[in-house]
Write a protein that holds these residues in place. Sequence first.
Motif, PDB file in Angstrom:
ATOM      1  N   ALA A  52      -8.535   2.802  -3.429  1.00  0.00           N
ATOM      2  CA  ALA A  52      -7.562   2.474  -4.326  1.00  0.00           C
ATOM      3  C   ALA A  52      -6.124   1.968  -3.891  1.00  0.00           C
ATOM      4  CB  ALA A  52      -7.317   3.634  -5.247  1.00  0.00           C
ATOM      5  N   ASN A  53      -6.102   1.366  -2.525  1.00  0.00           N
ATOM      6  CA  ASN A  53      -5.256   0.752  -2.083  1.00  0.00           C
ATOM      7  C   ASN A  53      -4.146   1.574  -1.615  1.00  0.00           C
ATOM      8  OD1 ASN A  53      -4.130  -1.675  -1.251  1.00  0.00           O
ATOM      9  ND2 ASN A  53      -2.592  -1.801  -2.809  1.00  0.00           N
ATOM     10  N   CYS A  54      -4.361   2.847  -0.974  1.00  0.00           N
ATOM     11  CA  CYS A  54      -3.508   3.640  -0.564  1.00  0.00           C
ATOM     12  C   CYS A  54      -3.688   3.675   1.233  1.00  0.00           C
ATOM     13  CB  CYS A  54      -3.568   5.267  -0.989  1.00  0.00           C
ATOM     14  SG  CYS A  54      -3.117   5.220  -2.788  1.00  0.00           S
ATOM     15  N   ASP A  55      -3.054   3.818   1.710  1.00  0.00           N
ATOM     16  CA  ASP A  55      -3.032   3.871   3.279  1.00  0.00           C
ATOM     17  C   ASP A  55      -2.881   5.484   3.808  1.00  0.00           C
ATOM     18  OD1 ASP A  55      -2.806   3.767   6.144  1.00  0.00           O
ATOM     19  OD2 ASP A  55      -0.807   3.139   6.284  1.00  0.00           O
ATOM     20  N   VAL A  56      -3.847   5.938   3.723  1.00  0.00           N
ATOM     21  CA  VAL A  56      -4.102   7.338   3.887  1.00  0.00           C
ATOM     22  C   VAL A  56      -4.278   8.140   5.171  1.00  0.00           C
ATOM     23  CG1 VAL A  56      -5.412   9.386   2.807  1.00  0.00           C
ATOM     24  CG2 VAL A  56      -5.111   7.273   1.479  1.00  0.00           C
ATOM     25  N   ARG A  57      -3.608   9.008   5.351  1.00  0.00           N
ATOM     26  CA  ARG A  57      -3.819   9.874   6.885  1.00  0.00           C
ATOM     27  C   ARG A  57      -4.161  11.424   6.129  1.00  0.00           C
ATOM     28  NH1 ARG A  57      -3.066   5.273   7.997  1.00  0.00           N
ATOM     29  NH2 ARG A  57      -1.990   4.348   9.573  1.00  0.00           N
ATOM     30  N   LEU A  58      -5.239  11.832   6.662  1.00  0.00           N
ATOM     31  CA  LEU A  58      -5.736  13.325   6.437  1.00  0.00           C
ATOM     32  C   LEU A  58      -5.172  14.034   7.464  1.00  0.00           C
ATOM     33  CD1 LEU A  58      -7.223  15.344   4.793  1.00  0.00           C
ATOM     34  CD2 LEU A  58      -9.346  14.402   5.769  1.00  0.00           C
ATOM     35  N   VAL A  59      -4.379  15.093   7.057  1.00  0.00           N
ATOM     36  CA  VAL A  59      -4.137  16.173   8.116  1.00  0.00           C
ATOM     37  C   VAL A  59      -4.658  17.527   7.933  1.00  0.00           C
ATOM     38  CG1 VAL A  59      -1.983  17.347   9.205  1.00  0.00           C
ATOM     39  CG2 VAL A  59      -1.686  14.977   8.051  1.00  0.00           C
ATOM     40  N   LEU A  60      -5.229  17.991   9.203  1.00  0.00           N
ATOM     41  CA  LEU A  60      -6.053  19.166   9.040  1.00  0.00           C
ATOM     42  C   LEU A  60      -5.700  20.258  10.390  1.00  0.00           C
ATOM     43  CD1 LEU A  60      -9.754  18.069   8.508  1.00  0.00           C
ATOM     44  CD2 LEU A  60      -8.274  19.086   6.820  1.00  0.00           C
ATOM     45  N   PRO A  61      -5.792  21.331  10.383  1.00  0.00           N
ATOM     46  CA  PRO A  61      -5.893  21.942  11.455  1.00  0.00           C
ATOM     47  C   PRO A  61      -6.840  21.731  12.235  1.00  0.00           C
ATOM     48  CG  PRO A  61      -5.279  23.529   9.515  1.00  0.00           C
ATOM     49  CD  PRO A  61      -5.876  22.282   9.070  1.00  0.00           C
ATOM     50  N   ALA A  62      -6.515  21.912  13.594  1.00  0.00           N
ATOM     51  CA  ALA A  62      -7.529  21.705  14.703  1.00  0.00           C
ATOM     52  C   ALA A  62      -8.323  22.860  14.957  1.00  0.00           C
ATOM     53  CB  ALA A  62      -6.842  21.053  15.759  1.00  0.00           C
ATOM     54  N   MET A  85       0.865  -1.119  -0.041  1.00  0.00           N
ATOM     55  CA  MET A  85       0.183   0.020  -0.024  1.00  0.00           C
ATOM     56  C   MET A  85       0.798   1.353   0.012  1.00  0.00           C
ATOM     57  SD  MET A  85      -2.988  -1.030   2.765  1.00  0.00           S
ATOM     58  CE  MET A  85      -4.193   0.238   2.332  1.00  0.00           C
ATOM     59  N   ILE A  86       0.486   2.250  -0.738  1.00  0.00           N
ATOM     60  CA  ILE A  86       1.203   3.590  -0.629  1.00  0.00           C
ATOM     61  C   ILE A  86       0.635   4.509   0.421  1.00  0.00           C
ATOM     62  CG2 ILE A  86       1.593   5.490  -2.166  1.00  0.00           C
ATOM     63  CD1 ILE A  86       0.881   3.926  -4.654  1.00  0.00           C
ATOM     64  N   LYS A  87       1.674   4.739   1.339  1.00  0.00           N
ATOM     65  CA  LYS A  87       1.232   5.585   2.539  1.00  0.00           C
ATOM     66  C   LYS A  87       1.237   7.034   2.034  1.00  0.00           C
ATOM     67  CE  LYS A  87       3.295   2.222   5.946  1.00  0.00           C
ATOM     68  NZ  LYS A  87       4.407   2.232   6.964  1.00  0.00           N
ATOM     69  N   THR A  88       0.072   7.363   2.272  1.00  0.00           N
ATOM     70  CA  THR A  88      -0.276   8.784   1.701  1.00  0.00           C
ATOM     71  C   THR A  88      -0.586   9.768   2.759  1.00  0.00           C
ATOM     72  OG1 THR A  88      -0.994   7.796  -0.501  1.00  0.00           O
ATOM     73  CG2 THR A  88      -1.608  10.102  -0.255  1.00  0.00           C
ATOM     74  N   LEU A  89       0.209  10.889   2.953  1.00  0.00           N
ATOM     75  CA  LEU A  89      -0.072  12.066   3.821  1.00  0.00           C
ATOM     76  C   LEU A  89      -0.730  13.076   3.086  1.00  0.00           C
ATOM     77  CD1 LEU A  89       0.467  12.451   6.936  1.00  0.00           C
ATOM     78  CD2 LEU A  89       2.128  14.222   6.338  1.00  0.00           C
ATOM     79  N   PHE A  90      -1.872  13.084   3.211  1.00  0.00           N
ATOM     80  CA  PHE A  90      -2.751  14.246   2.442  1.00  0.00           C
ATOM     81  C   PHE A  90      -3.122  15.323   3.423  1.00  0.00           C
ATOM     82  CE2 PHE A  90      -6.404  16.013   0.213  1.00  0.00           C
ATOM     83  CZ  PHE A  90      -6.335  15.655  -0.908  1.00  0.00           C
ATOM     84  N   VAL A  91      -2.602  16.342   2.808  1.00  0.00           N
ATOM     85  CA  VAL A  91      -2.364  17.569   3.791  1.00  0.00           C
ATOM     86  C   VAL A  91      -3.449  18.755   3.261  1.00  0.00           C
ATOM     87  CG1 VAL A  91      -0.793  19.273   5.094  1.00  0.00           C
ATOM     88  CG2 VAL A  91      -0.164  17.123   4.632  1.00  0.00           C
ATOM     89  N   SER A  92      -4.327  19.230   4.158  1.00  0.00           N
ATOM     90  CA  SER A  92      -5.185  20.298   3.666  1.00  0.00           C
ATOM     91  C   SER A  92      -5.651  21.214   4.558  1.00  0.00           C
ATOM     92  CB  SER A  92      -6.406  19.471   2.859  1.00  0.00           C
ATOM     93  OG  SER A  92      -7.314  20.572   2.563  1.00  0.00           O
ATOM     94  N   SER A  93      -6.183  22.554   4.264  1.00  0.00           N
ATOM     95  CA  SER A  93      -6.426  23.108   5.410  1.00  0.00           C
ATOM     96  C   SER A  93      -7.880  23.113   5.457  1.00  0.00           C
ATOM     97  CB  SER A  93      -6.107  24.727   5.105  1.00  0.00           C
ATOM     98  OG  SER A  93      -6.648  24.949   3.587  1.00  0.00           O
ATOM     99  N   GLU A  94      -8.665  22.119   4.817  1.00  0.00           N
ATOM    100  CA  GLU A  94     -10.137  22.132   5.141  1.00  0.00           C
ATOM    101  C   GLU A  94     -10.561  20.681   4.400  1.00  0.00           C
ATOM    102  OE1 GLU A  94     -12.848  24.627   2.324  1.00  0.00           O
ATOM    103  OE2 GLU A  94     -11.327  25.830   2.911  1.00  0.00           O
ATOM    104  N   ALA A  95     -11.555  20.068   5.102  1.00  0.00           N
ATOM    105  CA  ALA A  95     -12.074  18.866   4.343  1.00  0.00           C
ATOM    106  C   ALA A  95     -13.717  18.792   5.010  1.00  0.00           C
ATOM    107  CB  ALA A  95     -11.078  17.750   4.941  1.00  0.00           C
TER     108      ALA A  95
END
Length: 482
Positions: free
Chosen positions: A34-44, A1-11
């Motif tokens: 699609a077989n990616c190991d995803v972490r979504l990063v947001l501001p708290a 799996m593709i380890k994917t850090l998805f970084v956004s200011s909103e979601a």
Amino acid sequence: MIKTLFVSSEAHPLIKTGGLGDVAGSLPRALARANCDVRLVLPAYPDVLEKSRITGMKAISEFTVLGEPVTLWQTRLPGTRVLVWLVDHPYFSARPGNPYCASPNQDWPDNHLRFMLFCRAACELAMDRAGLNWRADIVHANDWQTGPLPLLLNEEKNRPGTVFTIHNLTYRGLFTWDAFDQLKLGNDYWHFEKLEFFDYAAFIKGGLVYADYLTTVSPSYALEMQQPEHGWGLDGLLRSRSDRLVGILNGINTDEWNPGTDQSLAQRYNRNTLKRKAVNKAALQEALGLKVEPHVPLLGFIGRLVEQKGIDLLLQVLPGLLKSGRIQFALLGSGMSHYEASLTELARSYPGRLSVTLGYSEELSHQIEAGADLFLMPSMFEPCGLNQLYSLRYGTPPVVHNVGGLKDTIIDADANEEEGNGFVFPDATAASFLSALERALAAYTDGDRWRKIQLAGMKADYSWDASAEAYRDQVYRPLLEA
């Protein structure tokens, strides 16, 4: 799996101010499929923390960024299994209201410090320096708020691959020299080949210059942004990186935007029960104080009241159409005060014909998509656009300007009788817009033809799965294999 850090200011649905929120709330879950190991990063932000407390969250790490303490919370994107990491610092958690603005016309004065801290925190997560035993293969940053992240990772040894998505080149994150000087990046970055941009620092250039791959939200916009008229002074840089620039069309959340299951509607319907759509039109007319006239075409618009969205064109063509009594119009949006005032005054002149709702309502946006007969998008430029895709899904043919993602998704019904799903006008003029509207209104009077146009839009697949597979196969895998 593709380890994917998805970084956004909103979601969405945790926080949303525009299209970026829709994308960041949908693409990560499609990437997971699609077989990616995803972490979504947001501001708290406060609203994000409040929603996350309801669904459950826990503190998983504490670390420092340039001496500033940061707490990392873990939750899940509501309704999914996608893990969300929330970067908690007073810059975000002690700042209620809009994520970017102190008032509609005034950005938070310390946005440069806020989002640089966010990027530095994301860099620590990507490099597995927060004690989580998870290291990214790909870091996917989005828009100017995360522009410095590829720059920061470029300074790291054995770093992950970096991808930067441009959702709208208009917003570049411009800051003065004094603000840049507070970022502690080093004066070498104040250079026209790096962050400097006509005597400002442009956060977006951190992504444009340093990311391994650049993507944007439609194939046509990828070409348009390389031209001076749509490049906002960055077209030369984008042309120089054209071999690493990919246009991938956005999708939509087909679970949330589904007329067959939509709980916001007075009557749910699908391709086989399209006649039921008329119930939603009558309900919308009644709710908005419009005359309940089933045979008068009801036109809809949802969006920001800014020049980009073609509001000047709307204001030029609407009075004549309303005066003739041939249409009704329902508008939902907010933005520039002079547009709000002009539209409000026009609504006073045509009671029962024109409804203007200032602000935003998720429920009303669904009801307009379902209740309107036509949806108008006369944008001056449109990187992708989502409302035209929602409209197709709801059997509401769009009338659009031939730009960006509108060009890539709407097929003119007069030019292609078999596949036509809307109406397209070529020039950003009132005459060109009105001509397309007249063609659409003529088609509306032909019931069989109109149904064919509606069904052409409703049968198309604009789910996120195809987009996620394109990111995986056209961007992530080539980057990892390089």
